[in-house]
Motif scaffolding. Structure first.
Motif, PDB file in Angstrom:
ATOM      1  N   LYS A  27       0.772  -1.233   0.000  1.00 32.92           N
ATOM      2  CA  LYS A  27       0.000   0.000   0.000  1.00 32.92           C
ATOM      3  C   LYS A  27       0.812   1.296   0.000  1.00 32.92           C
ATOM      4  O   LYS A  27       0.339   2.321  -0.492  1.00 32.92           O
ATOM      5  N   VAL A  86       3.518  -0.534  11.727  1.00 30.18           N
ATOM      6  CA  VAL A  86       2.152  -0.302  11.248  1.00 30.18           C
ATOM      7  C   VAL A  86       2.104   0.858  10.259  1.00 30.18           C
ATOM      8  O   VAL A  86       2.824   1.850  10.399  1.00 30.18           O
ATOM      9  N   GLY A  87       1.274   0.716   9.243  1.00 28.47           N
ATOM     10  CA  GLY A  87       1.145   1.771   8.249  1.00 28.47           C
ATOM     11  C   GLY A  87       0.375   1.274   7.046  1.00 28.47           C
ATOM     12  O   GLY A  87      -0.231   0.205   7.114  1.00 28.47           O
TER      13      GLY A  87
ATOM     14  N   ALA B 170      -5.797  -0.839  15.208  1.00 32.88           N
ATOM     15  CA  ALA B 170      -4.723  -0.002  14.667  1.00 32.88           C
ATOM     16  C   ALA B 170      -3.514   0.073  15.604  1.00 32.88           C
ATOM     17  O   ALA B 170      -2.375   0.114  15.156  1.00 32.88           O
ATOM     18  N   LEU B 171      -3.774   0.094  16.903  1.00 36.62           N
ATOM     19  CA  LEU B 171      -2.675   0.211  17.861  1.00 36.62           C
ATOM     20  C   LEU B 171      -2.034  -1.158  18.112  1.00 36.62           C
ATOM     21  O   LEU B 171      -2.472  -2.156  17.565  1.00 36.62           O
ATOM     22  N   HIS B 172      -1.022  -1.171  18.979  1.00 35.56           N
ATOM     23  CA  HIS B 172      -0.289  -2.426  19.197  1.00 35.56           C
ATOM     24  C   HIS B 172      -0.919  -3.305  20.277  1.00 35.56           C
ATOM     25  O   HIS B 172      -0.457  -4.409  20.514  1.00 35.56           O
ATOM     26  N   THR B 208      -3.600  -6.968  15.668  1.00 34.10           N
ATOM     27  CA  THR B 208      -3.154  -5.615  15.984  1.00 34.10           C
ATOM     28  C   THR B 208      -2.343  -5.055  14.814  1.00 34.10           C
ATOM     29  O   THR B 208      -1.995  -5.779  13.878  1.00 34.10           O
ATOM     30  N   ASN B 209      -2.032  -3.754  14.878  1.00 31.46           N
ATOM     31  CA  ASN B 209      -1.216  -3.088  13.855  1.00 31.46           C
ATOM     32  C   ASN B 209      -1.835  -3.138  12.459  1.00 31.46           C
ATOM     33  O   ASN B 209      -1.111  -3.173  11.463  1.00 31.46           O
ATOM     34  N   VAL B 210      -3.144  -3.178  12.366  1.00 31.24           N
ATOM     35  CA  VAL B 210      -3.803  -3.080  11.063  1.00 31.24           C
ATOM     36  C   VAL B 210      -4.790  -1.923  11.115  1.00 31.24           C
ATOM     37  O   VAL B 210      -5.714  -1.922  11.928  1.00 31.24           O
ATOM     38  N   ILE B 211      -4.556  -0.937  10.267  1.00 30.01           N
ATOM     39  CA  ILE B 211      -5.416   0.246  10.254  1.00 30.01           C
ATOM     40  C   ILE B 211      -6.379   0.127   9.088  1.00 30.01           C
ATOM     41  O   ILE B 211      -5.970   0.234   7.927  1.00 30.01           O
ATOM     42  N   LYS B 214      -6.402   2.346   5.862  1.00 30.74           N
ATOM     43  CA  LYS B 214      -5.028   2.590   5.403  1.00 30.74           C
ATOM     44  C   LYS B 214      -4.351   1.273   4.992  1.00 30.74           C
ATOM     45  O   LYS B 214      -4.033   1.066   3.830  1.00 30.74           O
ATOM     46  N   THR B 215      -4.116   0.392   5.975  1.00 24.67           N
ATOM     47  CA  THR B 215      -3.457  -0.883   5.670  1.00 24.67           C
ATOM     48  C   THR B 215      -4.355  -1.721   4.762  1.00 24.67           C
ATOM     49  O   THR B 215      -3.900  -2.335   3.797  1.00 24.67           O
ATOM     50  N   LEU B 216      -5.618  -1.765   5.111  1.00 22.14           N
ATOM     51  CA  LEU B 216      -6.637  -2.437   4.303  1.00 22.14           C
ATOM     52  C   LEU B 216      -7.852  -1.522   4.249  1.00 22.14           C
ATOM     53  O   LEU B 216      -8.109  -0.782   5.195  1.00 22.14           O
ATOM     54  N   THR B 217      -8.608  -1.586   3.153  1.00 22.15           N
ATOM     55  CA  THR B 217      -9.837  -0.801   3.091  1.00 22.15           C
ATOM     56  C   THR B 217     -11.042  -1.694   3.379  1.00 22.15           C
ATOM     57  O   THR B 217     -10.935  -2.924   3.359  1.00 22.15           O
ATOM     58  N   GLU B 220     -11.629  -3.996   0.558  1.00 15.19           N
ATOM     59  CA  GLU B 220     -10.730  -5.159   0.549  1.00 15.19           C
ATOM     60  C   GLU B 220     -11.174  -6.226   1.549  1.00 15.19           C
ATOM     61  O   GLU B 220     -10.988  -7.416   1.303  1.00 15.19           O
ATOM     62  N   PRO B 405     -11.206  10.159  11.385  1.00 15.69           N
ATOM     63  CA  PRO B 405     -11.411  10.494   9.975  1.00 15.69           C
ATOM     64  C   PRO B 405     -10.917   9.459   8.970  1.00 15.69           C
ATOM     65  O   PRO B 405     -11.200   9.570   7.775  1.00 15.69           O
ATOM     66  N   LEU B 406     -10.169   8.432   9.413  1.00 14.16           N
ATOM     67  CA  LEU B 406      -9.457   7.593   8.444  1.00 14.16           C
ATOM     68  C   LEU B 406     -10.366   6.750   7.550  1.00 14.16           C
ATOM     69  O   LEU B 406     -10.085   6.568   6.371  1.00 14.16           O
TER      70      LEU B 406
END
Lengths: 282, 469
Positions: A27, A86-87, B170-172, B208-211, B214-217, B220, B405-406
């Motif tokens: 991404k 993360v990103g 999104a966080l760890h 965790t760590n998946v936004i 952003k990382t995935l919509t 998706e 907002p993401l």
């Protein structure tokens, strides 16, 4: 856990790593960043994406060893793992309609500027790059910039390599000589970006700057990364993590941003010293 | 037997002790007190308490089991409708919910429903030996965005029905506001971790760590085979007052201050994540988050902590018990005060003075209450000429947030209102088929239990939707 696939020292204080993070690799676009934690108790630090390899599933990061966390990160080796990664976060650099661009990078900011220059080159834009360093020992990525720039100027503050002086010197010369850039993109220390804006102003060239404030979550929750823009006479609060990190250089209140960046200066200096001692004793 | 008119007191750490540690303030009922408090319940027929609970816990039934001393059975009754009993027993504003409608409350103090719920959940966590069993799979996959109270509740309810549920955080660490927002002294993180473990035992997968966005919509997620999505992405950007000085060093949003202390553990000795400790602190706002920030600042070593709130005690929205605890701990409530400017140090002779740009004070104006406003509360009006300064070294803004907002920026066809909240119908359904939402992402900053209620409503709607498909 995220594996360090490759590690390379770019200079004694700057390291490049490629981290296995397939979802991010698929991404991430130039201008975006990631947040990582080295270990279970570690702090979250933002680092700009310096490149991706979607096929391999890796993301390239380049960092300067400035504090305790980057010191710990630098002590990790190929094949080892970091706790969290993360990103991609933030908005990608705006490239549409820009045919002739000047990329100005300062110090480790060149690590962020490089993928942006490469992207413009890939899109067929005419790329002029001006990269500056304090001295010869701190020079990084010269070959990479050469490969993606139609014109490259390297500067050192002390004249120990290439041309002597600040990045604004050749920029001003080019503008005075009548170069018409659609956009100047400045990425580096706050003070450098502030002076790039001042240099461009008399010529009316648009300037984009990449801000790197203190950040925690990076997802638009904590508000720590806020900065102030002057828009049409009004002061407007923006958040670098979701609205940026790129902003219109003419609008950013650099003095405020630089002041906020020093909030934990003393704390970080002590923490870094402690981390260094830890590794010395080990 | 005559009914005790008063609720049994909750044992707490002494204020002068707890003001200097991060251990839990309220210590919980012992068995004897729980039995005695349970015996106050009239077990009345119309059960008004149940309709006062956003997740409709079968309150008289679980209390009856407590009365019998069958605490595990009591837990199982709560567990039928609530996925987070140990959390709710601690953070729900019971005085505005179940206990407000308690029949006993017409004459006496209500039954201590929240305290009993906490006792039962803690008893279960300490004594239960059997793990929750994952039910037989029904073959449907559901994605949950965010692992806060709404997401965990939705995940729990669906998992119990046999859905294969994945929670993306999104966080760890999983837990959302329960881990980054609510402090250890009010909700120990080990309790949140335990509740998350229970969900994992039910077969819930937590990434965790998946936004998402952003990382995935969201799109998706559907491509990956998820048939429905619940968005519980929570609070977003903090609000500021737009007064001069809010960018000075030492001005925090409550989200940032609490995240540094809670999630990043800056309250511990020698933390990796820095936070300003000590000094004098002004917290602006009157909600639970303001109380949490003020009491955290105190525990981090502040010599003086003010709550600056523009209305009076009567309008103060925080949970009553938190206000009382804060007062006992010595937090100075400056009610009917409104900040107009934050003041900072500036050495005109030395622009490099390291003290430049740090907070030195806050200028406030005194307020009086006028006519009721749209919210029905009396509108605070500034008293001209009443401005004065408080000397402080840090200011924490706890005046609410706007939804994250993401997701809206990367999801086509997802409608949001003018404040950025996702628009949903009464079932939690958004403008996109198969996409549901609830909690702060919809309402803006609200309570843990209302978010849980929304997660519950959406879980039922998702079940109906996928069963009919």
């Amino acid at each position: 856990m995220y594996k360090i696939v490759r590690k390379r020292e770019l200079n004694p204080t700057v390291t490049q790593m490629e981290i296995e993070a397939p979802l991010v690799a698929r991404k991430a676009k130039p201008g975006q960043f990631i947040i990582l934690r080295v270990d279970e108790e570690g702090e979250r630090i933002p680092l700009t994406v310096a490149g991706t390899n979607p096929e391999e599933g890796t993301v390239k990061i380049i960092f300067q060893i400035v504090g305790a966390t980057t010191e710990m990160l630098n002590h990790k080796n190929e094949g080892e793992y970091i706790q969290d990664f993360v990103g991609p976060l933030g908005m990608a650099t705006h490239t549409e309609g820009i045919k002739k661009v000047c990329i100005v990078g300062g110090g480790v900011g060149c690590a962020i500027a490089m993928p942006v220059a490469q992207e413009f080159h890939r899109l067929g834009a005419e790329v002029t790059s001006i990269i500056g360093f304090r001295n010869k020992d701190l020079l990084i990525l010269e070959d990479e910039f050469k490969a993606c720039s139609d014109k490259l100027v390297v500067m050192t503050d002390d004249g120990s390599y290439a041309r002597h002086g600040n990045v604004t010197v050749p920029l001003k010369e080019m503008l005075e000589a009548g170069e018409k850039f659609d956009m100047v993109i400045a990425i580096g220390p706050g003070i450098m970006m502030k002076f790039v804006v001042a240099t461009c102003k008399p010529f009316g060239v648009p300037v984009t700057v990449s801000m790197n404030p203190i950040m925690i979550d990076g997802t638009g929750m904590c508000g720590g990364c806020r900065l102030t823009l002057n828009q049409d006479g009004k002061r407007v609060t923006k958040f670098a993590c979701v609205d940026g990190p790129d902003f219109n250089g003419y609008e950013v209140d650099f003095d405020e941003a630089m002041s906020r960046g020093r909030m934990y200066f003393d704390y970080e200096r002590n923490a870094h010293e402690e981390a260094c001692n830890l590794f010395k004793n080990a | 037997m005559a009914i005790d008119p008063k609720k049994h007191e909750m044992p707490t750490q002494a204020p002068e002790v707890r003001a200097h540690n991060f251990s839990e303030v309220a210590l919980g009922y012992d068995q004897e007190t729980a039995l005695a408090e349970a015996s106050r319940c009239l077990n009345c027929k119309n059960r008004p308490c149940v309709s006062g609970c956003p997740v409709n816990i079968h309150i008289p039934e679980f209390i009856a089991k407590v009365k019998e001393g069958d605490f595990e059975a009591a837990y199982q009754i709560i567990n039928q409708t609530s996925s987070l009993p140990a959390v709710c027993g601690r953070v729900c504003p019971q005085e505005n919910q179940c206990e407000k409608y308690c029949t006993l409350a017409k004459k006496f103090e209500a039954v201590g429903i929240g305290r009993l719920e906490r006792f039962v959940a803690d008893w279960h966590n300490a004594h239960a030996t059997e793990k929750a069993q994952a039910p037989e799979s029904n073959g449907h996959k559901v994605a949950i965005v965010g692992s806060g109270p709404s997401g965990l509740t939705c995940a729990g309810d669906l998992a119990k029905k046999g859905y294969k549920v994945s929670v993306f955080e999104a966080l760890h660490t999983a837990g959302g506001v329960l881990v980054y927002g609510i402090p250890e002294f009010r909700l120990p993180k080990s309790i949140v971790a335990k509740e998350v473990e229970t969900l994992k035992d039910l077969g819930v997968d937590v990434e965790t760590n998946v936004i998402i966005g952003k990382t995935l919509t969201i799109d998706e997620l559907f491509e990956m085979g998820y048939e429905a999505v619940f968005i519980g992405s929570g609070a977003g950007l903090p609000n500021f007052m737009n007064i001069p000085g809010e960018s000075l060093k030492g001005v925090y949003s409550a989200n940032e201050f609490l995240t540094r202390s809670n999630l990043m553990k800056a309250y511990k000795e020698d933390p990796k994540t820095p936070i300003m400790k000590g000094g004098k602190v002004a917290v602006v706002g009157g909600g639970n988050v303001a109380m949490d920030a003020a009491r955290t600042a105190l525990r981090l070593g502040a010599e003086k902590v003010y709550i600056v709130y523009r209305r009076s005690m009567e309008e103060l929205p925080a949970r009553r018990e938190e206000v009382e605890h804060a007062q006992e701990e010595g937090i100075d409530f400056r009610l009917l005060h409104n900040p107009v400017e934050i003041l900072g140090y500036n050495n005109p002779d030395d622009p490099r003075d390291p003290k430049n740009g740090f907070v030195t004070g806050i200028r406030c104006v005194k307020m009086e209450l006028g006519e009721p406003d749209a919210s029905g509360r009396r509108r605070p009006v500034a008293i001209p000429g009443s401005e004065f300064e408080l000397d402080v070294t840090a200011v924490i803004m706890a005046i609410g947030t706007s939804p994250n907002p993401l997701i809206k920026s990367t999801t086509k066809g997802l409608e949001v209102n003018s404040r950025g909240g996702i628009i949903v119908n009464e079932d939690g359904l958004t403008s996109r088929e198969g996409v549901y939402a609830g909690g702060d992402a919809v309402t803006g900053a609200a309570t843990v239990i209302s978010a849980m209620g929304a997660g519950k409503v959406a879980a039922k709607a998702i079940d109906d939707y996928l069963s009919a498909k």
